[in-house]
Motif scaffolding. Structure first.
Motif, PDB file in Angstrom:
ATOM      1  N   SER A   1      34.964  45.130  35.150  1.00  0.00           N
ATOM      2  CA  SER A   1      35.220  44.735  34.023  1.00  0.00           C
ATOM      3  C   SER A   1      36.484  45.469  33.441  1.00  0.00           C
ATOM      4  CB  SER A   1      34.137  44.839  32.952  1.00  0.00           C
ATOM      5  OG  SER A   1      32.865  44.164  33.508  1.00  0.00           O
TER       6      SER A   1
ATOM      7  N   ASP B   1      34.893  37.391  33.423  1.00  0.00           N
ATOM      8  CA  ASP B   1      33.999  38.733  33.655  1.00  0.00           C
ATOM      9  C   ASP B   1      32.603  38.145  33.685  1.00  0.00           C
ATOM     10  OD1 ASP B   1      32.958  40.983  34.177  1.00  0.00           O
ATOM     11  OD2 ASP B   1      33.592  42.066  32.055  1.00  0.00           O
ATOM     12  N   GLU B   2      32.182  38.097  34.866  1.00  0.00           N
ATOM     13  CA  GLU B   2      30.857  37.745  35.072  1.00  0.00           C
ATOM     14  C   GLU B   2      30.172  36.515  34.086  1.00  0.00           C
ATOM     15  OE1 GLU B   2      27.876  40.252  36.013  1.00  0.00           O
ATOM     16  OE2 GLU B   2      29.203  42.021  36.252  1.00  0.00           O
TER      17      GLU B   2
END
Ligand SMILES: Nc1ncnc2c1ncn2[C@@H]1O[C@H](COP(=O)(O)OP(=O)(O)OP(=O)(O)O)[C@@H](O)[C@H]1O
Ligand SMILES: [Mg+2]
Lengths: 218, 244
Positions: free
Chosen positions: B44, B164-165
């Motif tokens: 991240s 991000d995810e």
């Protein structure tokens, strides 16, 4: 003991006068408090150098002293120190504004800080400037969150205005005291005074409820 | 052609903790880079450094020809080249889906209300949400929210998308619709950097796989090769963990 409606009836004009003064002081108090509180709240929320220490001191002093003492100080001590004269009305409005301002500072700070950092990131990630993010995202959301606690504070301020009888301001509570002395009918007078306060706080609460309903709190 | 993203010796510290160490990375137009790695490895943080949501502690960063640190480059200029999609969607809760998508074009590209609305409608249609444009985020499912978030990021016309995810906060049955939109973007040639634990998606869609560990890029290569013969014990262990 019987309840004499005629006493209430005769006292009504004076009570309306007192209620008007209470309303004026309250409006000035919360209006001033909103200005002070918004500015100081933003100063603390964004930790503006130096200034946020001053705000911290201000909030600490107000929160740490009884409002009666603040009223006495502003009415009796402050004019001496600054060599000015202050009417009871001015002192009362100023005192209420300073007092409400401190609590509203905390409300505004809390609201701004409660906004999810991720939303700020999302705005910045779009390429928006920081002021744009504050104006379009953080501000509107924080504003909504201040409404319920502000309503609470407005009602507290309205009721706090009763203590300005100690500095001789002819607001509603002081009228109550005066009228009781004149008529000797504490039951009727204080019942009527209480009803007047109830009507005012209830109206204020309704207005806030309406605003709250029109604006979805998120 | 010069790369779209260039990192040279990029470092990132939080206080005394070194979170990214000596990151060297070049991403070219059209690449779909999937980044995997254990929790805390800095995935991240790397994405957030690429669009300068986190200030970097050292090294060089260049995105879309804009160099960080150049006198004429503002952080905003780099951010306009990148779109970001967050794990928690981060939609603006006081705006409808359409207003969420319109905000970037309005504020950043200075488009008129009409232009921005037309663009928003087109993008919402593209993510399959034309009929949800007047809904508030709270009235949308997680999968729908994330698709709105993708449309919002696309609306400023970025040259690279950072994810991000994007599916980690979603129930398993809602992940497919988001992955499908992402796959569509990849097929259209969008440059993407995707942090994810979806190994199937990585194998199917990624043109390149990066494995991060303890703030470093440990492996960087063809996903098929890396998945078939993991070059290190760390990566093999990691794969065993995510696959169970
Ligand atoms: N704002 C911050 N302040 C201090 N430390 C941070 C901050 N953000 C991240 N870290 C630390 O940096 C390291 C890397 O975090 P990062 O979130 O980049 O990892 P990640 O690979 O994305 O992990 P995950 O898979 O759990 O999302 C972690 O040790 C984390 O605790
Ligand atoms: Mg992460």
């Amino acid at each position: 003991m019987d309840f004499r409606w005629d006493v209430v009836w005769n006292a009504l004009p004076q009570m309306v006068d007192g209620a008007q003064l209470t309303a004026q002081i309250t409006l000035l108090g919360i209006g001033g408090g909103l200005i002070i509180g918004t500015l100081c709240g933003l100063v603390t929320a964004f930790r503006v150098p130096i200034l946020h220490w001053l705000v911290f001191a201000y909030v600490s002093v107000i929160r740490g002293t009884p409002i009666v003492v603040q009223a006495m100080f502003i009415y009796f001590a402050l004019p001496l120190a600054l060599d000015i004269t202050l009417s009871g009305f001015a002192a009362a409005s100023l005192c209420l504004a300073m007092n409400a301002g401190a609590y509203i500072t905390e409300i505004v700070r809390g609201a701004v800080q409660s906004i999810d950092k991720g939303l700020q990131d999302a705005g910045l990630a779009l390429g928006m400037s920081y002021p744009q993010v504050l104006l379009s995202i953080v501000g509107p959301l924080a504003f909504r969150r201040t409404i319920p606690p502000l309503g609470n504070q407005f009602i507290i301020s309205l009721k706090d205005s009763a203590l300005f009888l100690v500095i001789g301001v002819a607001e509603l509570a002081q009228k109550g005291e005066q009228l009781t002395a004149q008529t000797g009918r504490a039951l009727e007078i204080w019942t009527a005074v209480a009803v007047f306060y109830l009507i005012m706080t209830f109206t204020l609460a309704m207005i806030m409820r309406l605003i709250e309903r029109r604006m979805r709190i998120l | 052609m010069s790369p779209l993203i260039t990192c040279r010796k990029l470092h990132k510290r939080f206080g005394a903790i070194e979170v990214l160490r000596d990151i060297n990375l070049e991403v070219h137009t059209g690449e779909v880079v999937v980044i995997v790695g254990p929790s805390g490895s800095g995935k991240s943080t790397l994405l957030r450094c690429l669009n300068v949501l986190e200030p970097i502690s050292g090294g060089e960063l260049e995105v879309g020809g804009k160099r960080l640190g150049d006198r004429r480059t503002r952080k905003r200029d780099i951010r306009r080249e990148t779109g970001m999609v967050f794990q928690q969607f981060n939609l603006f809760p006081h705006m409808t889906a359409r207003e969420n998508v319109m905000l970037g074009p309005r504020k950043v590209r200075r488009q008129s209300r009409r232009e921005a609305a037309a663009l928003a409608d087109r993008l919402l249609d593209r993510v399959g949400l034309a009929d949800r444009s007047h809904h508030y985020p709270s009235e949308l499912s997680g999968g729908q929210q994330q698709r709105v978030a993708i449309a919002r990021a696309l609306a400023v016309n970025p040259r690279v998308m950072l994810f991000d995810e994007p599916t980690s906060a979603l129930d398993p049955e809602l992940r497919g619709e988001v992955l499908q939109v992402m796959q569509g973007l990849a097929a259209e040639g969008m440059t993407m950097l995707i942090v994810t634990h979806e190994m199937r998606f990585a194998a199917d869609v990624a043109s390149r796989l990066i494995f991060m560990d303890e703030g470093r890029i440990l492996h960087d290569g063809d996903p098929k090769v890396l998945f078939e013969s993991p070059p290190s014990d760390r990566f093999r262990d990691f794969l065993r963990h995510v696959q169970t």
